[in-house]
Design a protein around this motif. Structure first.
Motif, PDB file in Angstrom:
ATOM      1  N   CYS A 217       0.830  -1.214   0.000  1.00 33.80           N
ATOM      2  CA  CYS A 217       0.000   0.000   0.000  1.00 33.80           C
ATOM      3  C   CYS A 217       0.866   1.266   0.000  1.00 33.80           C
ATOM      4  O   CYS A 217       0.546   2.237  -0.689  1.00 33.80           O
ATOM      5  N   GLU A 218       1.965   1.246   0.769  1.00 38.28           N
ATOM      6  CA  GLU A 218       2.835   2.428   0.814  1.00 38.28           C
ATOM      7  C   GLU A 218       3.442   2.735  -0.550  1.00 38.28           C
ATOM      8  O   GLU A 218       3.686   3.888  -0.883  1.00 38.28           O
ATOM      9  N   VAL A 219       3.708   1.684  -1.331  1.00 39.80           N
ATOM     10  CA  VAL A 219       4.360   1.888  -2.636  1.00 39.80           C
ATOM     11  C   VAL A 219       3.341   2.161  -3.745  1.00 39.80           C
ATOM     12  O   VAL A 219       3.552   3.043  -4.582  1.00 39.80           O
ATOM     13  N   PHE A 220       2.236   1.406  -3.767  1.00 41.97           N
ATOM     14  CA  PHE A 220       1.311   1.454  -4.913  1.00 41.97           C
ATOM     15  C   PHE A 220       0.129   2.412  -4.743  1.00 41.97           C
ATOM     16  O   PHE A 220      -0.465   2.834  -5.728  1.00 41.97           O
ATOM     17  N   VAL A 221      -0.241   2.709  -3.486  1.00 39.12           N
ATOM     18  CA  VAL A 221      -1.445   3.539  -3.273  1.00 39.12           C
ATOM     19  C   VAL A 221      -1.023   4.995  -3.070  1.00 39.12           C
ATOM     20  O   VAL A 221      -0.254   5.304  -2.161  1.00 39.12           O
ATOM     21  N   THR A 222      -1.519   5.879  -3.915  1.00 36.48           N
ATOM     22  CA  THR A 222      -1.104   7.289  -3.870  1.00 36.48           C
ATOM     23  C   THR A 222      -2.186   8.209  -3.299  1.00 36.48           C
ATOM     24  O   THR A 222      -1.911   9.365  -2.994  1.00 36.48           O
ATOM     25  N   SER A 223      -3.414   7.706  -3.165  1.00 38.14           N
ATOM     26  CA  SER A 223      -4.535   8.563  -2.731  1.00 38.14           C
ATOM     27  C   SER A 223      -4.553   8.732  -1.214  1.00 38.14           C
ATOM     28  O   SER A 223      -3.813   8.072  -0.490  1.00 38.14           O
ATOM     29  N   GLU A 224      -5.408   9.628  -0.736  1.00 33.40           N
ATOM     30  CA  GLU A 224      -5.522   9.918   0.697  1.00 33.40           C
ATOM     31  C   GLU A 224      -6.977   9.752   1.156  1.00 33.40           C
ATOM     32  O   GLU A 224      -7.894   9.710   0.337  1.00 33.40           O
ATOM     33  N   GLY A 225      -7.165   9.696   2.497  1.00 35.72           N
ATOM     34  CA  GLY A 225      -8.511   9.690   3.077  1.00 35.72           C
ATOM     35  C   GLY A 225      -9.341   8.478   2.697  1.00 35.72           C
ATOM     36  O   GLY A 225      -8.848   7.346   2.643  1.00 35.72           O
ATOM     37  N   ALA A 226     -10.634   8.727   2.400  1.00 38.02           N
ATOM     38  CA  ALA A 226     -11.575   7.639   2.082  1.00 38.02           C
ATOM     39  C   ALA A 226     -11.165   6.912   0.805  1.00 38.02           C
ATOM     40  O   ALA A 226     -11.344   5.704   0.668  1.00 38.02           O
ATOM     41  N   GLU A 227     -10.614   7.683  -0.155  1.00 44.37           N
ATOM     42  CA  GLU A 227     -10.174   7.075  -1.420  1.00 44.37           C
ATOM     43  C   GLU A 227      -9.068   6.052  -1.167  1.00 44.37           C
ATOM     44  O   GLU A 227      -9.007   5.010  -1.819  1.00 44.37           O
ATOM     45  N   ARG A 228      -8.186   6.343  -0.210  1.00 43.96           N
ATOM     46  CA  ARG A 228      -7.078   5.428   0.097  1.00 43.96           C
ATOM     47  C   ARG A 228      -7.607   4.089   0.608  1.00 43.96           C
ATOM     48  O   ARG A 228      -7.134   3.027   0.206  1.00 43.96           O
ATOM     49  N   THR A 229      -8.615   4.151   1.484  1.00 42.22           N
ATOM     50  CA  THR A 229      -9.217   2.918   2.017  1.00 42.22           C
ATOM     51  C   THR A 229      -9.779   2.071   0.885  1.00 42.22           C
ATOM     52  O   THR A 229      -9.594   0.840   0.846  1.00 42.22           O
ATOM     53  N   LEU A 230     -10.441   2.722  -0.036  1.00 42.44           N
ATOM     54  CA  LEU A 230     -11.041   2.025  -1.189  1.00 42.44           C
ATOM     55  C   LEU A 230      -9.957   1.400  -2.057  1.00 42.44           C
ATOM     56  O   LEU A 230     -10.035   0.218  -2.433  1.00 42.44           O
ATOM     57  N   ASP A 231      -8.905   2.173  -2.360  1.00 46.03           N
ATOM     58  CA  ASP A 231      -7.802   1.670  -3.193  1.00 46.03           C
ATOM     59  C   ASP A 231      -7.110   0.470  -2.533  1.00 46.03           C
ATOM     60  O   ASP A 231      -6.749  -0.498  -3.200  1.00 46.03           O
ATOM     61  N   CYS A 232      -6.936   0.560  -1.206  1.00 47.20           N
ATOM     62  CA  CYS A 232      -6.277  -0.540  -0.471  1.00 47.20           C
ATOM     63  C   CYS A 232      -7.126  -1.811  -0.513  1.00 47.20           C
ATOM     64  O   CYS A 232      -6.597  -2.922  -0.658  1.00 47.20           O
ATOM     65  N   ASP A 233      -8.446  -1.675  -0.393  1.00 46.48           N
ATOM     66  CA  ASP A 233      -9.351  -2.838  -0.456  1.00 46.48           C
ATOM     67  C   ASP A 233      -9.240  -3.526  -1.814  1.00 46.48           C
ATOM     68  O   ASP A 233      -9.195  -4.762  -1.905  1.00 46.48           O
ATOM     69  N   ILE A 234      -9.215  -2.716  -2.876  1.00 42.38           N
ATOM     70  CA  ILE A 234      -9.114  -3.270  -4.244  1.00 42.38           C
ATOM     71  C   ILE A 234      -7.758  -3.962  -4.420  1.00 42.38           C
ATOM     72  O   ILE A 234      -7.675  -5.074  -4.954  1.00 42.38           O
TER      73      ILE A 234
END
Length: 528
Positions: A217-234
């Motif tokens: 997640c630290e490397v691939f996920v760039t979004s913040e807040g609620a969007e970050r949670t969604l990106d991490c789930d995917i």
């Protein structure tokens, strides 16, 4: 020299004769010449034992200017040799306190040798005890590594050379040891080129699939807040699917997103693409696009090739652990991991992966013959910051966990930092041995004082006055708190950290065009 004036459990006072101190100051024995001064040792007889104490503060008696009142901290006690009256068999702690009126004497260099002589435990000698010229200072290696240690000091105090000295002595004592050192400035490669394995972006070959989910997640996920949670789930769903494609996953009973199972980055992006095309997905296509774009970007960026190269998909976990943990050491017990040329946005993730591999290896090898590992972290305040927000939280969590639980599993932590006040709260107090060099910042000094044991307070007051390559050592690694002038290290064993001489190097001119050409070329090609 004087008399015991007041006795208390934590701190006691002496009444010293100013004229006698002046007389002793001309003595040829440096220990006797220093007697009664701040930081020196004095002794007093109780029954058949000698008590040894350290002088913390001195003040002139307001009622009698010929007398000096001194605060002392007791260090320990020793037996009295019948013929000479000197100390032998010194041990830490005090069983009987003296009574007011007990006479006080200076401690000679011969007695200092007895007090600070290393016992039969495994130890390394690193310098001479202040104020003597010959008494050797020893560190008990098992006690120091068993409860972690911290080396603290402002920039320019000789911190890197001192770290190299201690690690060299340990390597000489245990050439089959297992030490992993994180080197953020590329200083230590020069120091350990003969007895260490040097790894950098050119030969580390750290497989990306060894990352756990949080590190992904630290490397691939760039979004913040609620969007970050969604990106991490995917990402979690797609990463598990990518790992399960490997044949190793079939023989793994409980496959999770954290399992170190190799997978292809192309598989991960294909799964993301397929999931994005599904009509029943609970969101729009934007999160999938964000993840896919970031993965493709890292895949094609040559700066990340040491970790995300397509060549690193084979199951090399066994070989990677063997080379980094020095299993077997083959006479090179230390791995220097030079992270200076790695992109700054991924450095903390690399350190997180390496620290977690050390800890996880120790946990899963519990039933095997133990191979304890020492993890040394230079610039520790970068990786264990006091802030609980922002990036790099994965490395903070794993290093905090090693500080709290590592010794149960045979993992030792060595922290080197110039800013102890920036370290996460509680980490410094987990270090059983503290080696403090000069600290210029008041906040750092207060932080170190809070972490050190009560009996070392007299030594701590001298931290701002320490010379370069001098330190105060207290805790598990030494018999009693000591001030040490560290040994000189051979030039070929020193780190490449000397300060530049501006005046000399500014006099040197010519060839600037060639320097610029070569520099710009390396800069553009991101190589050395």
């Amino acid at each position: 020299m004087g008399l015991v004036f007041q006795i208390a459990g934590s701190s006691s006072q002496l009444l010293l004769e100013a004229a006698v101190l002046a007389h002793y100051s001309h003595d040829s024995d440096p220990s006797v010449a220093m007697a009664g001064q701040v930081g020196s040792q004095i002794k007093m007889r109780v029954g058949s034992s000698w008590l040894v104490a350290n002088v913390r503060t001195m003040v002139l008696d307001r009622h009698d200017p010929t007398k000096i009142v001194a605060d002392i901290d007791f260090l320990g006690e020793g037996d009295e040799e019948r013929l000479t009256g000197k100390i032998y068999g010194f041990r830490r702690g005090v069983t009987r306190y003296p009574t007011p009126g007990t006479e006080v004497y200076p401690v000679s260099s011969v007695e200092m040798n007895q007090i600070y002589a290393a016992d039969e435990r495994a130890n390394v000698q690193i310098g001479t005890v202040y104020p003597t010229k010959s008494t050797r200072a020893a560190l008990y290696v098992d006690s120091m590594l068993g409860k972690h240690f911290a080396l603290l000091g402002s920039t320019g105090t000789g911190k890197s050379t001192s770290a190299a000295l201690i690690l060299h002595r340990i390597c000489d004592l245990a050439p089959q040891g297992h030490i992993v050192m994180i080197d953020p400035h590329g200083e230590y490669s020069a120091a350990f080129k003969t007895n260490g394995a040097i790894f950098d972006v050119n030969n580390l070959a750290l497989p990306y699939w060894l990352m756990n989910f949080e590190e992904h997640c630290e490397v691939f996920v760039t979004s913040e807040g609620a969007e970050r949670t969604l990106d991490c789930d995917i990402l979690a769903k797609c990463l598990l699917a990518a790992r399960s494609k490997n044949r190793l996953a079939e023989s793994t009973g409980r496959l999770t997103v954290d399992s170190p199972i190799p997978y292809l980055l192309s598989d991960l992006t294909n799964i993301l693409q397929n999931e994005m095309g599904k009509l029943d997905k609970g969101t729009n296509s934007l999160p999938y696009m964000r993840l896919k774009t970031k993965i493709d970007e890292i895949k094609t960026d040559p700066r990340y090739s040491f970790m995300f190269s397509g060549m690193l998909v084979a199951d090399t976990m066994h070989d990677f652990l063997a080379k980094v943990f020095r299993l077997p050491a083959n006479g090179k017990p230390i791995s220097i991991i030079d992270v200076s040329a790695m992109p700054s946005d991924i450095t903390s993730t690399v350190v997180s992966v390496l620290a977690r591999l050390v800890f996880d290896y120790a946990i899963w090898a519990r039933n095997e013959p133990q191979r304890p590992i020492l993890l040394v972290c230079e610039e520790a305040h970068r990786y264990i910051p006091s802030s609980k927000t922002g990036g790099g939280q994965a490395v903070r969590k794993i290093l905090e966990r090693i500080a709290k639980e590592g010794r149960k599993y045979g993992v030792s932590l060595g922290l080197i930092t110039q800013r102890p006040s920036d370290l996460a709260e509680g980490v410094l107090s987990q270090c059983g041995t503290i080696i403090a060099m000069r600290l210029n910042n008041d906040r750092d000094q207060a932080f170190v004082k809070a972490a050190m044991p009560e009996g070392a307070r007299g030594f701590l007051d001298s931290i701002p006055a320490l010379r370069n390559r001098e330190c105060i050592i207290c805790g598990e690694g030494v018999a009693v708190p000591i001030r040490v002038a560290l040994d000189n290290l051979e030039p070929e064993r020193r780190p490449a950290s000397s300060d530049p001489s501006f005046t000399e190097q500014w006099r040197d001119c010519g060839g600037e065009n060639e320097i610029l050409e070569r520099t710009v070329n390396r800069w553009r090609n991101q190589g050395r």
